[in-house]
Enzyme design. Structure first.
Site, mmCIF file in Angstrom:
data_model
loop_
_atom_site.group_PDB
_atom_site.id
_atom_site.type_symbol
_atom_site.label_atom_id
_atom_site.label_comp_id
_atom_site.label_asym_id
_atom_site.label_seq_id
_atom_site.Cartn_x
_atom_site.Cartn_y
_atom_site.Cartn_z
ATOM 1 N N ASP A 24 -16.999 20.343 16.406
ATOM 2 C CA ASP A 24 -16.163 21.323 17.103
ATOM 3 C C ASP A 24 -14.715 21.286 16.607
ATOM 4 O O ASP A 24 -13.816 21.778 17.289
ATOM 5 C CB ASP A 24 -16.171 21.033 18.617
ATOM 6 C CG ASP A 24 -17.324 21.743 19.321
ATOM 7 O OD1 ASP A 24 -18.095 22.437 18.642
ATOM 8 O OD2 ASP A 24 -17.454 21.586 20.551
ATOM 9 N N ASP A 46 -22.383 13.557 31.308
ATOM 10 C CA ASP A 46 -23.403 12.516 31.154
ATOM 11 C C ASP A 46 -23.889 12.004 32.503
ATOM 12 O O ASP A 46 -25.088 11.848 32.731
ATOM 13 C CB ASP A 46 -22.854 11.364 30.302
ATOM 14 C CG ASP A 46 -21.439 10.982 30.676
ATOM 15 O OD1 ASP A 46 -20.943 11.433 31.741
ATOM 16 O OD2 ASP A 46 -20.800 10.237 29.904
#
Length: 522
Positions: A127, A277
């Site tokens: 990214d 997460d």
């Protein structure tokens, strides 16, 4: 002149009368309530730490190793006809963002995993917004591809969802459908070659396991040693107990392997909080999947070694769980697939105590309420709450890093100081206030501080100059603690001033940025 003195004396007496009335009617009751609430939170933390200590002793003494609790067999590769078909297809994802210092280390470590080359796909999710860095990463991928490694370089035209968005887009590619498992490594993580052969067999032989998490190991400087004492407790105690007793713990976002079917059943990656997460782990657990933590499998990574990077990381790690707790608490309570015992652990122990109570109480009690009680003798703070229980909690948390016992005092002062930002971030997360979804990628240094000749790290001291930014919040709290300490030194009888002076100095050190290492520009 005498008339003026009489008049001024009368004003002082009136002000003193008003203050005593306010003190008796308002200040003392409020402070007593604050002390009561802080003592209640302290007891929650104390009971939790004692339980964790007993549980980890039971786990260690009874030898409840993963190999005894779950089926584990090495993958056989001696059948010539089957070839490598015994090995499942594994996807390795490496999300990165402008990782100039560490991209070679992470890609090299992933490409060095000892797994059949036709049964593994390395996926670099870049990214990066810096064109130069993107080109460097792409060149590195082509280098490994020329060596026969099945590596994919993937980019997208936006950064929506940050890391969660990158992982979500990465798993949508058509070639991923042939994979059964996905291993995830952040850009600063360097797994050992046998990582997959140590983790995949647990997933292969136990259909109820959805996640296998490995332990982190770290490079060191003094500030990272402080962080390591907290993280070692997390990995050596909290994760171990969660895995052994509840089969639940929070995924650490990296150095772990997911069963792709479990990931998909849980709803995949979501970016509703900054702890994507942990969000995934909670949702997968509510679907009935079990998690396994392997303390014997260690993956090297880099901890923040600059104050700026550490503050951003701690904001994300404190704000995200509090915000996630707000979003999933009712979902956990109403879930019918997990036991009441597991619900209690997730809601009370994992979230409420460890992610909210500890942060708020550490700052409010030791840095605000306790100091002010030295000026209000009507409010009594019991000795067990400011001496005995804190010492026991500290020792129980520090037992994971025995070689750093001599740093205990520095660690306590550092943790109390950082609790200011953790408390602020926790409240932001609970209220979904401004900065709730702020995501700043943690700065990595990689080999930037290594001496090119000798290969040794050069840890240069941070040099403060007048032009550097002063952190006003820490400075204000430092002066507040210093004032309370001086008051206690002159009028008090409990010797709190020793702690207050030391804690004030710690706040001043952070206020002037004299923490961590200095990274030279050239």
């Amino acid at each position: 002149m005498e008339a003026f003195q009489v008049a001024s004396g009368g004003v002082v007496m009136q002000l003193e009368f008003v203050w005593n009335h306010i003190r008796e009617a308002l200040v003392v009751p409020i402070l007593k309530v604050a002390v009561f609430l802080c003592l209640g939170m302290l007891l929650m933390d104390f009971v939790e730490k004692v339980f964790m200590g007993i549980a980890i002793c039971f786990v260690k003494l009874c030898g409840r190793k993963p190999e005894k609790r779950y089926k584990w067999e090495t993958i056989k590769d001696d059948d010539v006809e089957l070839g490598n078909s015994n090995y499942p297809m594994v996807l390795v994802q490496i999300p990165m963002y402008n990782e100039r210092e560490v991209y070679q280390l992470s890609i090299g470590a992933a490409c060095g995993l000892s797994w059949p080359s036709d049964r593994i796909i390395i996926q670099v999710l870049d990214d990066s917004t810096d064109p130069t860095i993107k080109e460097l990463v792409q060149v590195e991928c082509r280098k490994w591809e020329s060596k026969g490694v099945n590596i994919k370089y993937e980019v997208r035209d936006n950064r929506n969802g940050y890391k969660a968005g990158a992982l979500r887009e990465g798993i949508k590619h058509s070639y991923v459908t042939q994979c059964d498992y996905v291993a995830i490594f952040d850009a600063d993580f360097q797994p050992q070659p046998d990582f997959l052969s140590q983790t995949i067999p647990f997933l292969l032989n136990n259909s109820e396991i959805g996640l296998v998490q490995a332990r982190w190991t770290f490079d060191e400087c003094l500030m990272t040693r402080m962080q390591q004492m907290s993280l070692d407790y997390h990995f050596k105690v909290e994760q171990e107990v969660g895995s052994s007793t509840y089969a639940f713990f929070g995924f650490n976002g990296t150095a772990g392997v997911w069963r792709i079917s479990a990931l998909n059943e849980a709803g995949g990656w979501k970016d509703r909080t900054t702890v994507e997460d942990m969000d995934l782990a909670v949702r997968a657990s509510l679907k009935g999947w079990k998690f396994l933590y392997l303390s014997s499998v260690q993956v090297k990574n880099e901890l923040p070694s600059t104050l700026k990077a550490y503050r951003y990381q701690q904001h994300r790690w404190s704000c995200g769980p509090a915000n996630l707790f707000r979003k999933v608490a009712m979902e956990i309570f109403t879930n019918k697939k997990v036991s009441l015992w597991k619900k209690f652990h997730v809601v009370y122990s994992f979230f409420f105590v460890a992610k909210i109570v500890v942060h708020i109480n550490t700052f409010m009690f030791y840095c605000i309420v306790l100091p002010i009680t030295v000026m209000v003798p009507e409010v009594i703070v019991p000795k067990w709450s400011c001496v005995y229980f804190p010492c026991i909690i500290t020792l129980l948390k520090a037992v994971g890093t025995p070689r750093s016992f001599y740093l205990l005092i520095f660690w306590v002062l550092f943790e109390n100081t950082m609790s200011l930002h953790r408390t602020k971030a926790t409240i932001i997360g609970l209220l979904e206030a401004n900065r709730v979804n702020e995501w700043v990628v943690t700065e990595k240094l990689g080999d930037a501080l290594k001496d090119k000749v000798g290969g040794n790290k050069v840890h240069k001291k941070h040099r403060f100059s007048i032009g550097d930014r002063i952190h006003m919040t820490e400075l204000f709290v430092g002066f507040y603690l210093l004032y309370c300490g001086c008051y206690d030194f002159m009028y008090g009888k409990n010797y709190f001033f020793i702690f207050l002076f030391m804690q004030a100095i710690a706040f001043f050190i952070l206020a002037f940025g004299y923490v961590g290492i200095f990274v030279p520009n050239t």
